[in-house]
Design a protein around this motif. Structure first.
Motif, PDB file in Angstrom:
ATOM      1  N   SER A 238       0.834  -1.203   0.000  1.00 11.69           N
ATOM      2  CA  SER A 238       0.000   0.000   0.000  1.00 11.69           C
ATOM      3  C   SER A 238       0.871   1.256   0.000  1.00 11.69           C
ATOM      4  CB  SER A 238      -0.901   0.010   1.236  1.00 11.69           C
ATOM      5  OG  SER A 238      -0.137   0.215   2.415  1.00 11.69           O
ATOM      6  N   SER A 239       0.303   2.369  -0.430  1.00 11.73           N
ATOM      7  CA  SER A 239       1.054   3.629  -0.449  1.00 11.73           C
ATOM      8  C   SER A 239       1.462   4.037   0.965  1.00 11.73           C
ATOM      9  CB  SER A 239       0.218   4.733  -1.108  1.00 11.73           C
ATOM     10  OG  SER A 239      -1.014   4.900  -0.432  1.00 11.73           O
ATOM     11  N   GLU A 240       0.588   3.794   1.937  1.00  8.42           N
ATOM     12  CA  GLU A 240       0.928   4.130   3.320  1.00  8.42           C
ATOM     13  C   GLU A 240       2.054   3.238   3.840  1.00  8.42           C
ATOM     14  OE1 GLU A 240      -2.062   5.287   6.656  1.00  8.42           O
ATOM     15  OE2 GLU A 240      -1.546   3.187   7.051  1.00  8.42           O
ATOM     16  N   GLY A 241       1.960   1.950   3.545  1.00 10.07           N
ATOM     17  CA  GLY A 241       3.011   1.028   3.969  1.00 10.07           C
ATOM     18  C   GLY A 241       4.346   1.334   3.307  1.00 10.07           C
ATOM     19  N   GLN A 242       4.309   1.669   2.020  1.00  8.93           N
ATOM     20  CA  GLN A 242       5.531   2.027   1.311  1.00  8.93           C
ATOM     21  C   GLN A 242       6.175   3.280   1.911  1.00  8.93           C
ATOM     22  OE1 GLN A 242       7.088   0.704  -1.891  1.00  8.93           O
ATOM     23  NE2 GLN A 242       6.203  -1.030  -0.791  1.00  8.93           N
ATOM     24  N   GLU A 243       5.326   4.261   2.225  1.00  9.80           N
ATOM     25  CA  GLU A 243       5.842   5.497   2.822  1.00  9.80           C
ATOM     26  C   GLU A 243       6.441   5.228   4.191  1.00  9.80           C
ATOM     27  OE1 GLU A 243       6.589   9.474   4.075  1.00  9.80           O
ATOM     28  OE2 GLU A 243       6.602   8.407   2.155  1.00  9.80           O
ATOM     29  N   GLY A 244       5.767   4.406   4.995  1.00 13.24           N
ATOM     30  CA  GLY A 244       6.262   4.112   6.331  1.00 13.24           C
ATOM     31  C   GLY A 244       7.579   3.361   6.314  1.00 13.24           C
ATOM     32  N   LEU A 245       7.687   2.367   5.448  1.00 15.68           N
ATOM     33  CA  LEU A 245       8.922   1.585   5.348  1.00 15.68           C
ATOM     34  C   LEU A 245      10.085   2.433   4.816  1.00 15.68           C
ATOM     35  CD1 LEU A 245       7.426  -1.742   3.932  1.00 15.68           C
ATOM     36  CD2 LEU A 245       8.493  -1.427   6.187  1.00 15.68           C
ATOM     37  N   LYS A 246       9.802   3.246   3.801  1.00 18.00           N
ATOM     38  CA  LYS A 246      10.848   4.099   3.243  1.00 18.00           C
ATOM     39  C   LYS A 246      11.320   5.136   4.264  1.00 18.00           C
ATOM     40  CE  LYS A 246       9.437   3.634  -1.596  1.00 18.00           C
ATOM     41  NZ  LYS A 246       8.798   4.312  -2.763  1.00 18.00           N
ATOM     42  N   ALA A 247      10.358   5.693   5.006  1.00 20.81           N
ATOM     43  CA  ALA A 247      10.712   6.686   6.021  1.00 20.81           C
ATOM     44  C   ALA A 247      11.611   6.068   7.091  1.00 20.81           C
ATOM     45  CB  ALA A 247       9.446   7.257   6.657  1.00 20.81           C
ATOM     46  N   PHE A 248      11.307   4.846   7.471  1.00 16.83           N
ATOM     47  CA  PHE A 248      12.122   4.145   8.471  1.00 16.83           C
ATOM     48  C   PHE A 248      13.539   3.915   7.944  1.00 16.83           C
ATOM     49  CE2 PHE A 248      13.753   0.071  10.092  1.00 16.83           C
ATOM     50  CZ  PHE A 248      13.849   0.389  11.450  1.00 16.83           C
ATOM     51  N   LEU A 249      13.633   3.424   6.722  1.00 17.00           N
ATOM     52  CA  LEU A 249      14.944   3.127   6.137  1.00 17.00           C
ATOM     53  C   LEU A 249      15.750   4.397   5.863  1.00 17.00           C
ATOM     54  CD1 LEU A 249      13.817   0.304   3.683  1.00 17.00           C
ATOM     55  CD2 LEU A 249      15.108   0.022   5.810  1.00 17.00           C
ATOM     56  N   GLU A 250      15.046   5.479   5.548  1.00 21.72           N
ATOM     57  CA  GLU A 250      15.722   6.743   5.234  1.00 21.72           C
ATOM     58  C   GLU A 250      15.914   7.626   6.475  1.00 21.72           C
ATOM     59  OE1 GLU A 250      13.243   8.425   2.219  1.00 21.72           O
ATOM     60  OE2 GLU A 250      13.609   6.762   0.808  1.00 21.72           O
ATOM     61  N   LYS A 251      15.508   7.072   7.623  1.00 24.45           N
ATOM     62  CA  LYS A 251      15.657   7.781   8.906  1.00 24.45           C
ATOM     63  C   LYS A 251      15.015   9.173   8.886  1.00 24.45           C
ATOM     64  CE  LYS A 251      19.837   5.404  10.498  1.00 24.45           C
ATOM     65  NZ  LYS A 251      19.739   4.282   9.529  1.00 24.45           N
ATOM     66  N   ARG A 252      13.747   9.201   8.429  1.00 23.76           N
ATOM     67  CA  ARG A 252      12.981  10.447   8.417  1.00 23.76           C
ATOM     68  C   ARG A 252      11.572  10.171   8.938  1.00 23.76           C
ATOM     69  NH1 ARG A 252       9.315  10.074   4.312  1.00 23.76           N
ATOM     70  NH2 ARG A 252       9.848   8.691   2.548  1.00 23.76           N
ATOM     71  N   GLU A 253      10.821  11.237   9.170  1.00 19.96           N
ATOM     72  CA  GLU A 253       9.451  11.098   9.641  1.00 19.96           C
ATOM     73  C   GLU A 253       8.530  10.735   8.467  1.00 19.96           C
ATOM     74  OE1 GLU A 253       8.000  11.810  13.009  1.00 19.96           O
ATOM     75  OE2 GLU A 253      10.083  11.206  13.294  1.00 19.96           O
ATOM     76  N   PRO A 254       7.576   9.809   8.648  1.00 19.82           N
ATOM     77  CA  PRO A 254       6.612   9.529   7.579  1.00 19.82           C
ATOM     78  C   PRO A 254       5.706  10.736   7.360  1.00 19.82           C
ATOM     79  CG  PRO A 254       5.987   8.399   9.585  1.00 19.82           C
ATOM     80  CD  PRO A 254       7.344   8.973   9.833  1.00 19.82           C
ATOM     81  N   SER A 255       5.094  10.819   6.211  1.00 18.25           N
ATOM     82  CA  SER A 255       4.334  12.004   5.830  1.00 18.25           C
ATOM     83  C   SER A 255       3.169  12.294   6.767  1.00 18.25           C
ATOM     84  CB  SER A 255       3.793  11.826   4.406  1.00 18.25           C
ATOM     85  OG  SER A 255       2.964  10.665   4.325  1.00 18.25           O
ATOM     86  N   TRP A 256       2.559  11.263   7.371  1.00 20.02           N
ATOM     87  CA  TRP A 256       1.385  11.509   8.205  1.00 20.02           C
ATOM     88  C   TRP A 256       1.722  12.183   9.535  1.00 20.02           C
ATOM     89  CZ3 TRP A 256       2.612   6.335   6.848  1.00 20.02           C
ATOM     90  CH2 TRP A 256       3.250   5.574   7.849  1.00 20.02           C
ATOM     91  N   ARG A 257       2.997  12.302   9.888  1.00 22.52           N
ATOM     92  CA  ARG A 257       3.376  12.990  11.129  1.00 22.52           C
ATOM     93  C   ARG A 257       3.664  14.471  10.906  1.00 22.52           C
ATOM     94  NH1 ARG A 257       7.626   8.617  13.713  1.00 22.52           N
ATOM     95  NH2 ARG A 257       6.224   6.825  13.648  1.00 22.52           N
ATOM     96  N   ASN A 258       3.666  14.903   9.658  1.00 23.73           N
ATOM     97  CA  ASN A 258       3.983  16.295   9.363  1.00 23.73           C
ATOM     98  C   ASN A 258       2.712  17.142   9.372  1.00 23.73           C
ATOM     99  OD1 ASN A 258       6.712  15.692   8.978  1.00 23.73           O
ATOM    100  ND2 ASN A 258       6.317  15.032   6.858  1.00 23.73           N
TER     101      ASN A 258
END
Length: 258
Positions: A238-258
């Motif tokens: 899913s787009s949300e899962g992809q964003e969450g996993l990428k954010a974790f690997l890239e050591k950044r906040e996922p979009s829904w926390r901004n």
């Protein structure tokens, strides 16, 4: 006439039982309104959580006295239809797509404990009194039992339901009925911390996890194997899962926390 006050703030819906003159006891009209309100949240993808609370000095006193007077003259079939509507109210809360947080104060008697049991997380203020009062009236905590049983520790809650004793928030917490006890007047602050935790998570992931937890007891082992492996595959893609996993690997906040 509305028996609820519903407000929305910062992606959260606040549902307040609003019959303070009768300690927010519910009658058929209020039961219908609660049921419809919680059903409506299932279509609200812009909301992150629901808070259920009571206006005035108490959370909820259970069944309204005038409604109880009417029950005395009900036939068996009228009582059964009446009870089915009550069950559907608790079910609407328990199966609401959004996480439901209960904020309890003052007193919670009888059917009010069904409301509490239907919530996903519950905060109670010190001094709150709880009671499964039904057996003292010669009836049974029947409708609420399905919701209480799936949430509580059987050996802890059984004597409370059989004896109708009044108990405090700490006993309620030990039984699994509530999650946290806070000083009087600090319920709102505690609820805001819980809401903050939910907002750290992917909203779709929270919804899907709640749906799985609601279904898990009725699934066979084979169905569980299929359901869980399918769900994690869907979430990863899913787009949300992809964003969450990428954010974790890239050591950044996922979009829904901004």
């Amino acid at each position: 006439m509305s028996f609820l006050t519903v407000t929305e703030l910062d992606l959260v819906a606040y549902v307040k039982l609003n019959r303070p003159d009768v300690r927010n006891a519910f009658n058929p009209e209020m039961i219908h309104e609660i049921t419809q309100t919680f059903h409506s949240f299932n279509h609200r993808h812009d909301l992150r959580a629901v808070v259920l609370q009571g206006e005035g000095k108490s959370f909820c006193a259970g069944a309204d006295l005038n409604w109880m007077k009417e029950m005395v003259n009900f036939t068996f079939h009228q009582n059964r239809e009446d009870s089915l509507k009550l069950f559907m109210m608790f079910e609407a809360i328990a199966k609401c797509a959004l996480p439901v947080i209960g904020m309890v104060h003052g007193a919670a008697f009888g059917g009010a404990l069904g409301l509490i049991a239907a919530c996903d997380e519950v905060v109670a203020e010190e001094g709150t009194q709880f009671c499964f009062s039904e057996v003292k009236l010669g009836i049974a905590p029947a409708v609420i039992s399905a919701f209480v049983a799936r949430k509580t520790v059987p050996g802890k809650v059984r004597p409370l339901m059989l004896s109708a004793v009044v108990f405090n928030p700490h006993i309620a917490q030990q039984a699994g009925l509530i999650n946290e006890v806070v000083p009087a007047g600090e319920g709102h602050t505690a609820v805001q911390k819980i809401i903050h935790n939910y907002k750290q998570c992917g909203s779709e992931a929270v919804r899907e996890t709640k749906k799985l937890l609601n279904d898990i007891d009725r699934l066979s082992w084979e169905q569980l194997r299929d359901r869980t492996s399918t769900l994690i595959a869907e979430r990863r893609a899913s787009s949300e899962g992809q964003e969450g996993l990428k954010a974790f690997l890239e050591k950044r906040e996922p979009s829904w926390r901004n």
